[in-house]
Write an enzyme that holds these catalytic residues in place. Structure first.
Site, PDB file in Angstrom:
ATOM      1  CG  HIS A 122      22.791  51.165 -68.715  1.00 39.44           C
ATOM      2  ND1 HIS A 122      22.024  50.180 -69.287  1.00 39.44           N
ATOM      3  CD2 HIS A 122      23.026  52.081 -69.691  1.00 39.44           C
ATOM      4  CE1 HIS A 122      21.806  50.491 -70.566  1.00 39.44           C
ATOM      5  NE2 HIS A 122      22.400  51.637 -70.829  1.00 39.44           N
ATOM      6  CG  ASP A 159      18.107  54.695 -73.371  1.00 40.95           C
ATOM      7  OD1 ASP A 159      18.508  55.847 -73.143  1.00 40.95           O
ATOM      8  OD2 ASP A 159      18.844  53.791 -73.839  1.00 40.95           O
ATOM      9  CG  HIS A 161      21.571  51.522 -74.843  1.00 50.01           C
ATOM     10  ND1 HIS A 161      21.596  52.882 -75.129  1.00 50.01           N
ATOM     11  CD2 HIS A 161      22.514  50.934 -75.625  1.00 50.01           C
ATOM     12  CE1 HIS A 161      22.536  53.106 -76.043  1.00 50.01           C
ATOM     13  NE2 HIS A 161      23.104  51.947 -76.367  1.00 50.01           N
ATOM     14  CG  ASP A 243      19.663  56.018 -76.532  1.00 50.99           C
ATOM     15  OD1 ASP A 243      18.450  55.766 -76.351  1.00 50.99           O
ATOM     16  OD2 ASP A 243      20.552  55.692 -75.720  1.00 50.99           O
TER      17      ASP A 243
HETATM   18 ZN   LIG Z   1      20.657  54.498 -74.137  1.00 53.16          ZN
END
Ligand SMILES: [Zn+2]
Length: 306
Positions: A122, A159, A161, A243
């Protein structure tokens, strides 16, 4: 397979009760205890290598916050804090990927896993975000291109996200493929199908909450893996976040460890097809400790035997 990690990465403690806890890395390392891995200490990243992704002004701002954090917790964004112990962890998390690229491209052992925290995908060139300070995988990608003279580096990000920071680096650099599966809607909100980069080199496969093994494997098989084959990378980097597991508290996808093993086998096969097996995976998210440990172990097991 090489394993790059360092105990100093257990010393980064964002805040009590924060999901990105030192216990995450401890549980991954415990799950890998019985694995036959060539264990290496992750060095601290050289600032000039970091600055291929993050401008000097940002690195200086991070360093100032890290100096301040030696005696108190400093908040870099609403989700991202640093405290005593963070500096060494953050620099070693970035350094692991750099050292892994150097080792894998030197040839003897073509696979590496970087068991690191904090995660990186991120982090934007100009800002810390979502538990991430430096973009570990993007730094490794640009290091492979600039220092080793590779032509094309792929970043595969599974991931749950979207790796917004990695996409920011890739979308303006046709030497980098960024291909991601992620849940949408979910933090950080980027990663739409129509975000495709300057040369079709960004591939996003958003999946709805509740998506499980069949939907995710189909997205990998129809979007991510064909893009990887078409790109024919000299090196594959993987943002390995676990995740999307059904037990994870931060998202609502429904994968289990068998899916991560499948991904490991698929990516190892792609690396064999295109780049003599060169594959560097870096830990990103994963917040249910038992699921994280089992998933990382299953993924590495498949990489080892793939
Ligand atoms: Zn994540």
């Amino acid at each position: 397979m090489l394993l790059f990690t360092h105990p100093a990465m257990l010393g980064h403690d964002p805040s009590p009760g924060h999901p990105e806890s030192p216990a995450r890395l401890a549980s991954v390392l415990k799950a890998l205890e019985s694995y036959d891995l060539d264990r290496r200490q992750a060095p601290e990243a050289d600032r000039l290598v970091i600055e291929r992704v993050h401008p000097p002004g940002y690195v200086e701002a991070v360093n100032a916050a890290l100096r301040e954090s030696s005696h108190r917790r400093v908040q870099l964004d609403p989700d991202t804090a640093v405290g005593p112990g963070s500096s060494e962890a953050i620099y070693r998390a970035a350094g692991a990927g750099i050292a892994a690229v150097d080792a894998v491209l030197a040839g003897a052992d073509r696979r590496a896993f970087c068991a690191v925290r904090p995660p990186g995908h991120h982090a934007e060139p100009l800002s810390a975000m979502g538990f991430c300070v430096f973009n570990n995988v993007a730094i490794a990608a640009l290091h492979a291109l600039e220092a080793h003279g590779l032509s094309r580096v792929a970043i595969i990000d599974f991931d749950v996200h979207h790796g917004n920071g990695s996409q920011t680096v890739a979308e303006k650099d046709a030497r980098v493929l960024f291909a991601s599966t992620h849940q949408a809607p979910l933090y950080p909100g980027t990663g739409k199908l129509h975000e495709t980069g300057i040369a079709g080199n960004v591939v996003n496969a958003p999946l709805p909450p509740g998506a499980g093994s069949a939907e995710w494997r189909a997205a990998m098989a129809r979007q991510v893996l064909p893009a990887l084959d078409a790109f024919a990378p000299d090196l594959i980097l993987v943002s390995a976040g676990f995740d999307a597991h059904k037990a994870d508290p931060l998202a609502q996808m429904a994968l289990d460890e068998a899916d991560f093993a499948w991904a490991g086998a698929q990516l190892a096969a792609a690396a064999s097809r295109h780049c003599e097996g060169a594959l560097v995976s870096t830990l990103e998210g994963g917040y249910d400790l038992p699921a994280l440990a089992r998933s990382a172990a299953a993924y590495l097991g498949a990489l080892q035997h793939g």
